[in-house]
Design a protein around this motif. Structure first.
Motif, short mmCIF file in Angstrom:
data_model
loop_
_atom_site.label_atom_id
_atom_site.label_comp_id
_atom_site.label_asym_id
_atom_site.label_seq_id
_atom_site.Cartn_x
_atom_site.Cartn_y
_atom_site.Cartn_z
N ASN A 1 -20.99 -7.31 23.90
CA ASN A 1 -19.82 -6.87 24.57
C ASN A 1 -20.32 -6.16 26.05
O ASN A 1 -20.97 -5.22 26.01
CB ASN A 1 -19.13 -5.87 23.79
N LYS B 1 -30.72 -3.82 -2.60
CA LYS B 1 -30.86 -2.50 -2.22
C LYS B 1 -30.53 -1.43 -3.01
O LYS B 1 -31.28 -0.34 -2.85
CB LYS B 1 -29.43 -2.68 -1.01
N CYS C 1 -29.72 -4.50 15.14
CA CYS C 1 -28.47 -4.02 14.38
C CYS C 1 -27.09 -4.69 15.03
O CYS C 1 -26.04 -4.18 14.89
CB CYS C 1 -28.60 -2.54 15.05
N GLY D 1 -23.09 -1.08 18.00
CA GLY D 1 -21.94 -1.02 17.41
C GLY D 1 -22.00 0.67 16.63
O GLY D 1 -22.91 1.49 16.96
N ASN D 2 -21.34 0.53 15.17
CA ASN D 2 -21.37 1.86 14.22
C ASN D 2 -22.70 2.19 14.04
O ASN D 2 -22.80 3.43 13.66
CB ASN D 2 -20.65 1.38 12.89
P1 NAD Z 1 -20.74 -3.30 14.26
O1 NAD Z 1 -19.92 -4.38 14.17
O2 NAD Z 1 -20.11 -1.74 14.26
O3 NAD Z 1 -21.56 -3.33 15.43
C1 NAD Z 1 -22.27 -4.76 15.57
C2 NAD Z 1 -22.65 -4.75 17.32
O4 NAD Z 1 -23.42 -5.89 17.61
C3 NAD Z 1 -21.14 -5.01 17.93
O5 NAD Z 1 -21.13 -3.99 19.10
C4 NAD Z 1 -21.39 -6.28 18.61
O6 NAD Z 1 -20.87 -6.53 19.78
C5 NAD Z 1 -22.83 -6.71 18.66
N1 NAD Z 1 -23.45 -7.97 18.53
C6 NAD Z 1 -22.82 -8.92 17.66
N2 NAD Z 1 -23.46 -10.11 17.96
C7 NAD Z 1 -24.39 -9.73 18.89
C8 NAD Z 1 -25.39 -10.76 19.50
N3 NAD Z 1 -25.66 -11.97 19.28
N4 NAD Z 1 -26.28 -10.00 20.55
C9 NAD Z 1 -26.02 -8.68 20.77
N5 NAD Z 1 -25.17 -7.84 20.21
C10 NAD Z 1 -24.29 -8.42 19.23
O7 NAD Z 1 -21.57 -3.69 12.86
P2 NAD Z 1 -22.45 -2.23 12.40
O8 NAD Z 1 -21.61 -1.53 11.21
O9 NAD Z 1 -23.06 -1.33 13.35
O10 NAD Z 1 -23.41 -2.99 11.36
C11 NAD Z 1 -24.64 -3.52 12.32
C12 NAD Z 1 -25.46 -4.47 11.37
O11 NAD Z 1 -25.89 -3.69 10.29
C13 NAD Z 1 -24.68 -5.62 10.69
O12 NAD Z 1 -25.58 -6.81 10.23
C14 NAD Z 1 -24.29 -5.04 9.30
O13 NAD Z 1 -24.01 -5.90 8.18
C15 NAD Z 1 -25.60 -4.22 8.97
N6 NAD Z 1 -25.30 -3.24 8.07
C16 NAD Z 1 -24.32 -2.10 8.27
C17 NAD Z 1 -24.36 -1.06 7.80
C18 NAD Z 1 -23.29 0.29 8.11
O14 NAD Z 1 -23.43 0.95 7.33
N7 NAD Z 1 -22.37 -0.07 8.99
C19 NAD Z 1 -24.87 -1.02 6.24
C20 NAD Z 1 -25.92 -1.93 5.90
C21 NAD Z 1 -26.00 -2.98 6.93
#
Ligand code: NAD
Length: 340
Positions: free
Chosen positions: A199, A66, A231, A176-177
């Protein structure tokens, strides 16, 4: 242990047991030739230490890829704290982890990841300066979401020869985030939305807010859409989901989207353009890395916007070489890491 390091081309593996707090932690450093290793700290239950070691090593390598694809002066690393069963004191655990990070003298810089937040980073920050994503900084997810949005535009341009998202249907998995701000941007850009989340309350609320079609979590793969944007979680592109896809593009933030390397080839053969995860989701790392060395916000924004150009180059190479985009990206990352 050395076999495992060799298999992952990783340089070091550090272990810490702290009897007072009960901390059991692992820091994996994949590579530091481009700069100190930067990567998140996971705080999760693991059945065995072996699983935690494998997770740390695999994820550390992903961070090197990355960083190198975003042209950052950073290596790849990852840490894992094995979440204790039963009672534990969070403050003591993360204080001990902060001391562990400090002992490595800046070879590894930590950040938030699954199971940790700015609260834990603030505790770590009392012991070491080698930490990002504290409460004094922006939420890196916003930058990740911006990179994914620009990446979706690049993929749409390459596939549909359209330079905006008007009328393009995007199916977003996980609100999510990253997913939520991404939906805001997509909605604003005139995209039609299909959304899902495990959720149910959140799903209904987001669907209502953005006039999106809500579907059940297992229905998202077969949704009628142009772009599927994972996501939520990893390994969602696999032998079970690929036959269901009706999209022409897969572009989302989740890490490790392909269950196996062969799934990249399967997508290519099905005519689906895949935006390699460690390229499109690099925005959060770009922010963490550049903000840590006090780079101006304008430079961070510029670097984040370069994600789209990198993806466009990968898509063009993939088409010219008649080769999956996942393989093209791996090749470029390995060239940059090991040959430059
Ligand atoms: P988060 O935990 O805030 O949000 C994830 C969302 O996905 C949650 O609302 C959860 O309920 C939902 N979810 C989980 N399993 C699910 C399923 N089977 N079907 C549908 N929805 C489902 O996480 P985030 O920070 O938004 O990150 C999302 C993804 O992106 C993760 O895989 C994370 O590793 C990746 N990521 C995030 C970042 C970052 O800056 N936050 C950076 C790089 C990669």
């Amino acid at each position: 242990m050395f076999q495992r390091l060799k298999a992952n081309k990783a340089h070091d593996l550090h272990f810490k047991y702290d009897p007072d707090s009960g901390l059991k932690a692992i820091i994996a450093i994949h590579d530091t030739r481009k700069g100190p290793a930067l990567g998140g700290c996971r705080f999760l239950h693991y059945n065995a230490a072996d699983d935690a070691i494998n997770d740390a090593l695999r994820l550390a390598r992903g961070m090197s890829y990355k960083a190198v694809m975003a042209n950052l002066p950073q290596g790849g690393g990852k840490s894992v704290i094995m979440k204790p069963n039963g009672h534990f004191n969070r403050q003591e655990l993360f204080t001990a982890f902060g001391r562990f990070v400090e002992e490595l003298n800046g070879r590894y810089i930590t950040a938030i990841d699954s199971g940790t937040s700015a609260v834990e980073m603030d505790i770590i920050n009392q012991q070491t300066s080698h930490v990002t994503s504290t409460s004094h900084e922006d939420n890196p997810s916003i930058y990740t979401s911006q990179g994914v949005f620009e990446g979706i535009k690049a993929a749409v341009k390459s596939t549909f020869k359209q330079s905006n998202l008007k009328g393009i249907t995007v199916a977003v998995q996980g609100l999510g985030n990253v997913g939520y701000p991404l939906i805001q941007s997509l909605h604003h850009a005139g995209a039609k939305l299909v959304v899902t989340d495990i959720n149910a309350d959140r799903l209904q609320q987001v669907a209502k807010e953005f006039n999106a079609t809500a579907v059940a979590p297992d229905e998202i793969y077969a949704a009628e859409c142009d772009v599927f944007s994972p996501c939520g979680l990893g390994a969602i592109v696999n032998h079970h989901t690929i036959p269901q896809f009706k999209c022409k593009v897969i572009a989302g933030s989740a890490n490790n989207q392909l269950a196996t390397e062969e799934d990249g080839l399967r997508l290519f053969e099905k005519g689906i353009l895949y935006a390699p995860d460690y390229v499109i989701n690099g925005g959060g790392l770009i922010y963490a890395s550049m903000n840590h060395i006090h780079q101006p916000a304008a430079d961070i924004a510029k670097k984040t916007s370069e994600i789209a150009a990198t993806l466009s180059e990968i898509f063009a190479e993939s088409s010219a070489q008649n080769r999956p985009s996942s393989e093209v990206a791996d090749h470029i990352a390995q060239q940059r890491l090991y040959r430059e």
